[in-house]
Design a protein around this motif. Structure first.
Motif, PDB file in Angstrom:
ATOM      1  N   ASP A 189       0.825  -1.207   0.000  1.00  9.76           N
ATOM      2  CA  ASP A 189       0.000   0.000   0.000  1.00  9.76           C
ATOM      3  C   ASP A 189       0.859   1.257   0.000  1.00  9.76           C
TER       4      ASP A 189
ATOM      5  N   LEU B 147      -2.313  10.270   4.581  1.00 12.06           N
ATOM      6  CA  LEU B 147      -3.610  10.240   5.273  1.00 12.06           C
ATOM      7  C   LEU B 147      -4.730   9.695   4.391  1.00 12.06           C
ATOM      8  N   GLN B 148      -4.444   9.503   3.102  1.00 14.90           N
ATOM      9  CA  GLN B 148      -5.471   8.986   2.195  1.00 14.90           C
ATOM     10  C   GLN B 148      -5.765   7.507   2.431  1.00 14.90           C
ATOM     11  N   ASN B 149      -4.809   6.798   3.059  1.00 15.22           N
ATOM     12  CA  ASN B 149      -4.968   5.355   3.271  1.00 15.22           C
ATOM     13  C   ASN B 149      -5.160   5.081   4.755  1.00 15.22           C
ATOM     14  N   GLU B 150      -6.258   4.416   5.107  1.00 15.70           N
ATOM     15  CA  GLU B 150      -6.578   4.184   6.512  1.00 15.70           C
ATOM     16  C   GLU B 150      -5.558   3.295   7.213  1.00 15.70           C
ATOM     17  N   THR B 151      -5.060   2.269   6.504  1.00 10.17           N
ATOM     18  CA  THR B 151      -4.053   1.362   7.103  1.00 10.17           C
ATOM     19  C   THR B 151      -2.772   2.119   7.430  1.00 10.17           C
TER      20      THR B 151
ATOM     21  N   LYS C  31      -2.520   5.379   7.729  1.00 10.17           N
ATOM     22  CA  LYS C  31      -2.878   6.397   8.734  1.00 10.17           C
ATOM     23  C   LYS C  31      -2.820   5.800  10.137  1.00 10.17           C
ATOM     24  N   LYS C  32      -3.400   4.603  10.309  1.00  8.89           N
ATOM     25  CA  LYS C  32      -3.443   3.956  11.617  1.00  8.89           C
ATOM     26  C   LYS C  32      -2.033   3.572  12.092  1.00  8.89           C
ATOM     27  N   HIS C  33      -1.154   3.222  11.135  1.00  9.08           N
ATOM     28  CA  HIS C  33       0.181   2.736  11.488  1.00  9.08           C
ATOM     29  C   HIS C  33       1.148   3.861  11.856  1.00  9.08           C
TER      30      HIS C  33
ATOM     31  N   GLN D  52      -3.569   9.513  17.455  1.00 12.01           N
ATOM     32  CA  GLN D  52      -4.583  10.504  17.862  1.00 12.01           C
ATOM     33  C   GLN D  52      -4.218  11.058  19.231  1.00 12.01           C
TER      34      GLN D  52
END
Length: 616
Positions: free
Chosen positions: A7, A45-49, A51-53, A57
């Motif tokens: 990704d 930030l366009q990819n959730e995976t 972003k999470k990695h 927050q």
């Protein structure tokens, strides 16, 4: 994990800043992340995976973990064939990790993680050095450091030069060729890898004016890379109980110590010997008179390294005599009292003359009263010539340690000095060939401390051949490596004299009368000429050579094409210089894997000898 890798690669490929010729630029990505580049952050930030990695927050905000991202992109699993310029060019790594992560004290410098291209002679350092990065050009590095073909085998014995039909397990070798490439070739030979007991080197000191025939004016980064490349592979050749000894001066010794701490591990540092190389002060010195060199000693495994004792000298043995004809032989009196007090060991002793004596105040005798009488009855106590002195213990020469632990300071009267070594060279060759050869007595000291007979000694800066000559006289096996053309006129000729029984240096001391043999061989050059011949060519020969190089694989792939007209417009010195600059030193030696390539005229007998050497 693989999904994250895929990704991220797909996402980053959308930004043209990070792509060239269809490949992602890892260094550019890392630099952008460290600078918190807004466009990169928006992309991630366009990819959730992703972003999470890489984002966390914190309240109402997302915080980018740039260190975690940097480590992830630097991992070899991500873009393994890319050029990590950020890591390698700046040289802020140690053992593959960022220094900030290791939290250790290390020596670092620009291009530390690279391989320095080219040789060590003054002639082939007239061009700008190429630093091969470990990931920029893996194919080129693999070829550069691959085992090479050896040729021109000659065996020398007391009968002269002999034809080589086979190789024995006890050969001594003199190798002509670039020492870095020769070391990597030796590492592929089962008889040598992990079998070398002693490596001694006297490398260029990086002074620029000390008379070395090697290129001796590197900048610090180049010199450290030069040494790092060679010492790292040399370590692989050492046996578990082997050791590396490096002769160096004040200017570079401290850099070299830290470099070797990193390569060998600081726990494997053994000692820094100080050798008094001059016997008289330099009264014209600008600041202080430099009279010593350093000899740094590192063990492959300090727990396994056991140095030998030095032989006892005649002067030491002269202190022993046998005035009472004791059947145990010569002895000398030694103290019978100790300062570590014990009440049980504090008792009166009656001398043969009837006098009662006690230990010195605050001391006691070294043994109990019972043991004292045992020693007395065994005639091991001495009361002086008149029998009325305090007791002394008879120390018999036959019972003392038959050797001496070496001290850390070696004076010139013990191991020689520069003037002696120069005179040794003059006696051998009738000429002053080297400014700083090492005396044979110095090499004898090093070899007798670190090896036994038939152990293998390696010197890959052979110079005048002192190491191999002394090793031969002391019945050690040896390998000498030298790139310079004088290898045949100096080292080979010196060893021929040794075989014939020359009486210079340590010959009388070790009762040397000649004998033995050695094998000479060269790394096969793929080029039809020698670099050192360029300076002897006329303009017509240079023009022909330029045409040959520019139409062959020998020209560096990174060099833009140079037209014949451009070349003809140069002055003669400029033509010499440009030829040295465009030659790909990586192509100058034939890899073993190409020994049967029709491009190289390797005869079947040479192929057979290489097969024996490499145990193929």
């Amino acid at each position: 994990m693989q999904n994250l890798l895929d990704d991220l690669a797909t996402l980053l490929a959308k930004d043209q800043r990070f792509v060239i010729d269809g490949k992602l630029l890892k260094n550019k990505i890392i630099e952008s992340s460290l600078n918190l580049d807004p466009d990169l952050l928006k992309l991630l930030l366009q990819n959730e995976t992703i972003k999470k990695h890489f984002f966390q927050q914190v309240g109402d905000f997302l915080v980018f973990d740039k260190i975690k991202f940097q480590k992830f992109v630097s991992n070899k699993q991500f873009l393994p064939d890319s050029y990590t310029a950020f890591k390698n060019k700046i040289g802020l790594t140690s053992g593959g990790d960022f220094i900030s992560d290791k939290k250790e004290v290390v020596l670092s410098w620009p291009y530390k993680d690279c391989v320095l291209e080219g040789g060590q002679t003054k002639e082939d350092q007239k061009y700008s050095e190429i630093f091969w990065n470990e990931t920029l050009a893996p194919d080129e590095i693999d070829r550069l450091l691959s085992p090479k073909v050896f040729t021109n085998f000659k065996r020398y014995t007391k009968n002269g030069e002999e034809e080589v039909n086979a190789l024995s397990d006890t050969e001594n070798y003199i190798i002509k060729g670039n020492n870095l490439l020769a070391l990597h070739s030796l590492a592929h030979i089962k008889a040598f890898k992990g079998k070398i007991k002693l490596i001694y080197i006297d490398p260029p000191y990086n002074t620029g004016n000390d008379g070395f025939n090697y290129n001796d004016s590197f900048n610090y980064s180049s010199w450290l890379t030069f040494m790092n490349n060679r010492i790292s592979i040399a370590k692989e050749l050492l046996s578990k109980d082997g050791s590396l000894w490096i002769n160096i001066d004040d200017k570079m010794s401290h850099y070299l110590k830290v470099l070797c701490d990193e390569i060998f591990g600081i726990d494997n540092f053994v000692i820094n010997f100080i050798w008094q190389k001059k016997y008289s002060p330099a009264n014209d010195a600008k600041w202080f008179s430099d009279t010593h060199d350093h000899i740094l000693v590192f063990a492959k495994d300090k727990k396994s390294f056991v140095p030998n004792l030095l032989p006892r000298t005649e002067e030491m043995n002269k202190r022993y005599s046998n005035p009472d004809n004791d059947y145990r032989g010569a002895w000398k009196p030694g103290g019978f009292s100790v300062k570590t007090y014990s009440k049980d060991y504090d008792y009166p002793i009656e001398t043969p003359s009837g006098k009662i004596v006690y230990p010195p105040k605050g001391s006691c005798w070294q043994t109990s009263k019972e043991n004292y009488f045992k020693k007395l009855n065994d005639n091991r106590i001495y009361f002086g010539p008149n029998g009325d002195s305090k007791p002394q213990l008879k120390q018999f020469l036959s019972e003392v340690q038959q050797g001496v632990v070496a001290k850390s300071i070696w004076t010139y009267d013990e191991v020689g000095h520069n003037q002696i070594s120069r005179s040794e060279i003059v006696k051998l060759f009738g000429d002053f060939l080297f400014a700083t050869p090492k005396p044979e007595k110095l090499m004898k000291r090093i070899i007798e401390l670190s090896t036994k007979e038939n152990d293998i000694v390696l010197d890959f800066f052979s110079g005048s051949g002192t190491t191999v000559a002394v090793a031969h006289k002391m019945n050690r096996r040896y390998i000498g490596i030298e790139q310079m053309n004088y290898i045949e006129t100096v080292i080979v000729e010196r060893l021929k004299k040794v075989i014939d029984g020359e009486k210079g240096g340590i010959s009388t001391e070790v009762n040397w009368n000649g004998g033995g043999s050695f094998m000479y061989m060269e790394m096969l050059e793929s080029s039809p000429f020698h670099l050192l011949d360029i300076k002897n060519m006329n303009e017509s020969e240079l023009t022909k050579l330029f045409f040959s190089i520019s139409h062959s694989d020998i020209m560096k792939y990174s060099v833009s094409s140079i037209s014949d007209a451009d070349f003809h417009s140069l002055t003669f010195p400029e033509k010499q210089k440009i030829i040295l600059e465009i030659i790909d030193k990586n192509q100058l030696y034939v890899p073993l894997s190409e020994i049967k390539d029709s491009s190289y005229p390797v005869d079947p007998h040479t192929v057979e000898l290489n097969n024996i050497l490499y145990d193929l």
